[in-house]
Motif scaffolding. Structure first.
Motif, mmCIF file in Angstrom:
data_model
loop_
_atom_site.group_PDB
_atom_site.id
_atom_site.type_symbol
_atom_site.label_atom_id
_atom_site.label_comp_id
_atom_site.label_asym_id
_atom_site.label_seq_id
_atom_site.Cartn_x
_atom_site.Cartn_y
_atom_site.Cartn_z
ATOM 1 N N ILE A 124 0.837 -1.199 0.000
ATOM 2 C CA ILE A 124 0.000 0.000 0.000
ATOM 3 C C ILE A 124 0.870 1.246 0.000
ATOM 4 O O ILE A 124 0.606 2.221 -0.719
ATOM 5 C CB ILE A 124 -0.942 -0.002 1.220
ATOM 6 N N LEU A 125 1.918 1.249 0.826
ATOM 7 C CA LEU A 125 2.804 2.413 0.874
ATOM 8 C C LEU A 125 3.420 2.673 -0.498
ATOM 9 O O LEU A 125 3.467 3.817 -0.962
ATOM 10 C CB LEU A 125 3.890 2.197 1.923
ATOM 11 N N GLU A 126 3.897 1.624 -1.138
ATOM 12 C CA GLU A 126 4.516 1.798 -2.451
ATOM 13 C C GLU A 126 3.501 2.309 -3.464
ATOM 14 O O GLU A 126 3.798 3.210 -4.256
ATOM 15 C CB GLU A 126 5.131 0.474 -2.929
ATOM 16 N N HIS A 127 2.296 1.712 -3.453
ATOM 17 C CA HIS A 127 1.253 2.159 -4.382
ATOM 18 C C HIS A 127 0.903 3.622 -4.134
ATOM 19 O O HIS A 127 0.784 4.413 -5.083
ATOM 20 C CB HIS A 127 0.014 1.275 -4.229
ATOM 21 N N HIS A 128 0.757 3.999 -2.869
ATOM 22 C CA HIS A 128 0.395 5.367 -2.517
ATOM 23 C C HIS A 128 1.486 6.339 -2.973
ATOM 24 O O HIS A 128 1.198 7.358 -3.627
ATOM 25 C CB HIS A 128 0.208 5.460 -1.003
#
Length: 306
Positions: A203-207
């Protein structure tokens, strides 16, 4: 996180905290499917989303309650709203808007460049926020995230819930997907209105990647703080399903190609008529929740290859 006294029922599932409204109403697990509408450009998708706002404004009197969609999906809509705010053409409409955010990484400074609020301000502009009736973000700069989220939900409930849930489609591992930030296997059920769930590296990478791709002005310090976020605040299935209208946009398959398959899975997977089995499907692939709303528009680009 602190556990608090709350007007909402609290469920905890493997460190995922979900808040619910008390209701004796039986939920109807009717699969309405999805009929995507393909547009030729992001600009056309933005205009289609704006037209849905115009339609709602024409069909009801008084306030209009909406969620803003973060990241790439609604940037063209936000640019159009910003242009309107810099004119006087739709001042009466803007003055009716109660605007909410739908998800957030936390803890995070509200002025962090990876905050949805900063990105909304960048594209919508000062005039928009001066002309709307109210703006209620999810607060991410507090240690008591549950209490903050409860206050947010109380205001949303007092205003009568959402007229339009502008929503996206996020890719997940195993060709699954999320809506808002309802993660796979986070235990979200139909009565959960919002949640505080542990964050994942994906999620962090996608965000971070979608903010960079969308042109947000960010720096190394902001990224470092963003990578230290521990939780996701998100509206849950009940908020989506209770909205009068759901308007989805999926425009970034070029920069997020996993969406080609994950959207196709949501499009073609039929939910079981058995309630328990349907809940298992929804838990494994929360993108499917959108199939249970009877008034959904899904605006996409040809790059989804449907």
């Amino acid at each position: 996180m602190n556990k608090i006294n709350s007007p909402f029922t609290r469920d905890e599932d493997n460190s995922n905290v979900w808040l619910s409204q008390k209701s004796d109403q039986e939920f109807n697990f009717t699969d309405y499917g999805i009929t995507p509408v393909v547009h030729g450009s992001e600009a056309e998708v933005g205009q289609a989303m704006l037209n849905e706002l115009y339609s709602t404004a024409a069909s009801k009197e008084g306030d209009i309650n909406i969620t803003l969609l973060g990241g790439r999906g609604a940037q063209e809509l936000h640019r159009l709203l910003g242009e309107l705010a810099n004119s006087t053409h739709q001042d009466q409409l803007l003055a009716r808007l109660n605007v909410f955010t739908q998800d957030a990484l936390a803890p995070l400074s509200m002025n962090n460049g990876f905050s949805f609020v900063r990105d909304f301000e960048r594209i919508l502009g000062d005039a928009f926020f001066k002309k709307i009736k109210s703006f209620t973000p999810m607060r991410t700069d507090t240690k008591d995230l549950e209490s903050s989220l409860t206050g947010y939900l109380t205001r949303l409930e007092a205003l009568g819930g959402l007229d339009i849930f502008f929503i996206g489609h996020g890719p997940e591992e195993n060709q699954a997907s999320h809506l808002a930030y309802i993660k796979p296997f986070s235990g979200a059920k139909n009565h959960h209105i919002a949640g505080v769930i542990p964050i994942s590296s994906s999620i962090l990478e996608h965000h971070i990647n979608k903010f960079k791709a969308g042109g947000s002005p960010v720096n190394e310090s902001d990224e470092k703080e963003c990578r230290s976020a521990e939780y996701i605040l998100t509206l849950g299935p009940a908020a989506i399903l209770q909205a009068k209208k759901v308007v989805q946009s999926v425009v970034d398959a070029d920069s997020a190609p996993a969406k080609i398959q994950t959207y196709a899975n949501v499009l073609t997977t039929k939910l079981s008529t058995d309630k328990d089995q349907a809940l298992q499907q929804l838990n494994a692939n929360p993108g499917l929740w959108i199939r249970l709303h009877p008034n959904t528009k899904s605006f996409v680009l040809p790059n989804l290859e449907i």
